[in-house]
Design an enzyme around this catalytic site. Structure first.
Site, PDB file in Angstrom:
ATOM      1  N   GLN A  11       0.846  -1.216   0.000  1.00 55.43           N
ATOM      2  CA  GLN A  11       0.000   0.000   0.000  1.00 55.43           C
ATOM      3  C   GLN A  11       0.870   1.251   0.000  1.00 55.43           C
ATOM      4  OE1 GLN A  11      -3.927  -0.257   2.312  1.00 55.43           O
ATOM      5  NE2 GLN A  11      -2.477  -1.124   3.751  1.00 55.43           N
ATOM      6  N   ASP A  30      10.697  -5.278  -5.617  1.00 57.20           N
ATOM      7  CA  ASP A  30       9.922  -6.129  -4.720  1.00 57.20           C
ATOM      8  C   ASP A  30      10.726  -7.401  -4.466  1.00 57.20           C
ATOM      9  OD1 ASP A  30       9.531  -7.904  -6.799  1.00 57.20           O
ATOM     10  OD2 ASP A  30       7.466  -7.288  -7.182  1.00 57.20           O
ATOM     11  N   ASP A  36      14.316  -9.625  -1.294  1.00 58.63           N
ATOM     12  CA  ASP A  36      13.489 -10.404  -0.362  1.00 58.63           C
ATOM     13  C   ASP A  36      14.050 -10.200   1.044  1.00 58.63           C
ATOM     14  OD1 ASP A  36      12.234 -12.322   1.216  1.00 58.63           O
ATOM     15  OD2 ASP A  36      12.142 -13.778  -0.420  1.00 58.63           O
ATOM     16  N   TYR A  99       9.036   2.237   8.314  1.00 60.69           N
ATOM     17  CA  TYR A  99       7.685   2.465   8.857  1.00 60.69           C
ATOM     18  C   TYR A  99       7.432   1.496  10.001  1.00 60.69           C
ATOM     19  CZ  TYR A  99       7.571   5.082   4.626  1.00 60.69           C
ATOM     20  OH  TYR A  99       7.896   6.001   3.660  1.00 60.69           O
ATOM     21  N   TYR A 125       3.521  -9.595  15.966  1.00 60.52           N
ATOM     22  CA  TYR A 125       3.739  -8.525  14.976  1.00 60.52           C
ATOM     23  C   TYR A 125       4.274  -7.261  15.662  1.00 60.52           C
ATOM     24  CZ  TYR A 125       2.521  -4.657  11.832  1.00 60.52           C
ATOM     25  OH  TYR A 125       2.555  -3.511  11.068  1.00 60.52           O
ATOM     26  N   LYS A 129       7.926  -5.487  15.103  1.00 64.03           N
ATOM     27  CA  LYS A 129       8.097  -4.104  14.640  1.00 64.03           C
ATOM     28  C   LYS A 129       8.953  -3.304  15.621  1.00 64.03           C
ATOM     29  CE  LYS A 129       6.548  -2.531  11.413  1.00 64.03           C
ATOM     30  NZ  LYS A 129       7.078  -2.520  10.006  1.00 64.03           N
TER      31      LYS A 129
END
Ligand SMILES: NC(=O)c1ccc[n+]([C@@H]2O[C@H](COP(=O)([O-])OP(=O)(O)OC[C@H]3O[C@@H](n4cnc5c(N)ncnc54)[C@H](OP(=O)(O)O)[C@@H]3O)[C@@H](O)[C@H]2O)c1
Length: 293
Positions: A11, A30, A36, A99, A125, A129
């Site tokens: 996104q 990508d 990767d 991010y 998760y 992060k």
């Protein structure tokens, strides 16, 4: 400026391809193009081959519930890979943009958290992060970590599209009302990044962690009502009216990963340091709805 953009089809990555283009040469990759994040040796070789002045990492393991059963992969992509990118950025004297998420917090209380507030992730998760953030900060590279929340984009699936589909199929919806945050457009994040990058390159002392979310706040329930009301006002035929969206507590919608109830993030630091204003979340959501309706 030579910019390496990772995760170009996510996104935020997709919007960054557009927003970063005026700043210089953007090499957008990508995972099928040697970038990767689960393959550290190949990733390191790719960064060294390109030798960028700026690395923008929009790639991440974002399947919050699946991460509970795939912690090693989530950690590899969200923690170890950003650490590696930070080491490479340090070596190249490059700037790393990354991010992160409101999920690094435990969601207690009902006031907006600042960047200095204590972290306490509730999920794999969130932990992955946070570890990624820590690895970047510890590397000593020049960096911009933007913590954001409730990201949506017109392209691909999103919460608003799901609500509109369900509102056309069903007679009532039940939506969580006790998680509070700010829906934030991928386009806004990309535009902020492009605005902040030149300032940061000129003023390296601004390197650090910033909260980057749209202003205002809402619950998933009020967000769903807003989307349905807007769509009906524009002539969409929906069986569900806003008052048929029922408010439920998080405990009535169990998921493998626990989510924070309070996702409010203060953006005062970003606004003061970079002289930028964050638009209200409804402005971005309306733009997205105009595109998809
Ligand atoms: N979405 C949210 O609500 C939200 C909230 C707070 C923070 N964030 C953070 O914002 C950033 C951007 O998120 P987003 O919403 O743009 O996520 P997204 O749409 O899920 O995009 C993530 C991208 O990462 C790629 N990716 C996954 N595993 C990879 C790997 N091993 N190697 C290379 N690329 C890989 C994905 O590629 P594939 O499509 O090939 O899998 C996808 O293009 C992330 O750091 C995320 O943690 C997101």
């Amino acid at each position: 400026m030579k910019i390496l953009l990772l995760g170009k089809n996510g996104q935020v990555g997709w919007e960054l391809q557009r927003a970063l283009a005026p700043l210089g040469e953007v090499i957008a990759l990508d995972r099928s193009e040697g970038a990767d994040l689960a393959k550290p040796e190949a990733l390191q070789a790719k960064v060294r081959e390109i030798a960028p002045e700026v690395i923008v990492n929009a790639a991440a393991y974002t399947a919050v519930d699946k991460a509970e059963s795939e912690p090693d992969l989530a950690l590899a992509i969200n923690a170890h890979a950003p650490g590696l990118l930070a080491q490479e950025a340090k070596r190249l004297n490059a700037l790393l943009v990354h991010y992160s998420s409101d999920y690094v917090f435990d969601g207690s209380g009902n006031t907006p958290r600042t960047e200095e507030a204590a972290t306490g992730p509730l999920s794999v998760y969130g932990r992955s992060k946070l570890l990624g953030e820590d690895a970047i900060r510890e590397s000593g590279c020049q960096h911009l970590i933007l913590r954001t929340s409730w990201v949506y984009a017109a392209r691909g699936g999103n919460f608003a599209k799901t609500m509109l589909r369900l509102a056309a199929e069903r007679d009532q919806l039940k939506v969580i009302a006790d998680q509070i945050g700010a829906p934030t457009g991928a386009d806004l994040l990309a535009d902020l990044t492009a605005q902040m990058l030149p300032t940061l390159r000129a003023r390296p002392e601004l390197s650090g962690t910033y909260h980057a979310v749209a202003s205002g706040e809402t619950s998933w329930h009020a967000y769903a009502q807003y989307v349905i009301e807007f769509a009906r006002a524009r002539g969409q035929v929906l069986r569900v009216a806003p008052d048929q969206v029922l408010a439920i507590p998080t405990r009535d919608y169990p998921t493998p990963a626990q989510r924070p109830l309070n996702s409010r993030l203060s953006t005062a630091k970003l606004q003061a340091a970079f002289g930028l204003r964050l638009p209200h979340w409804q402005q971005g959501v309306e733009r997205m709805l105009m595109e998809i309706l």
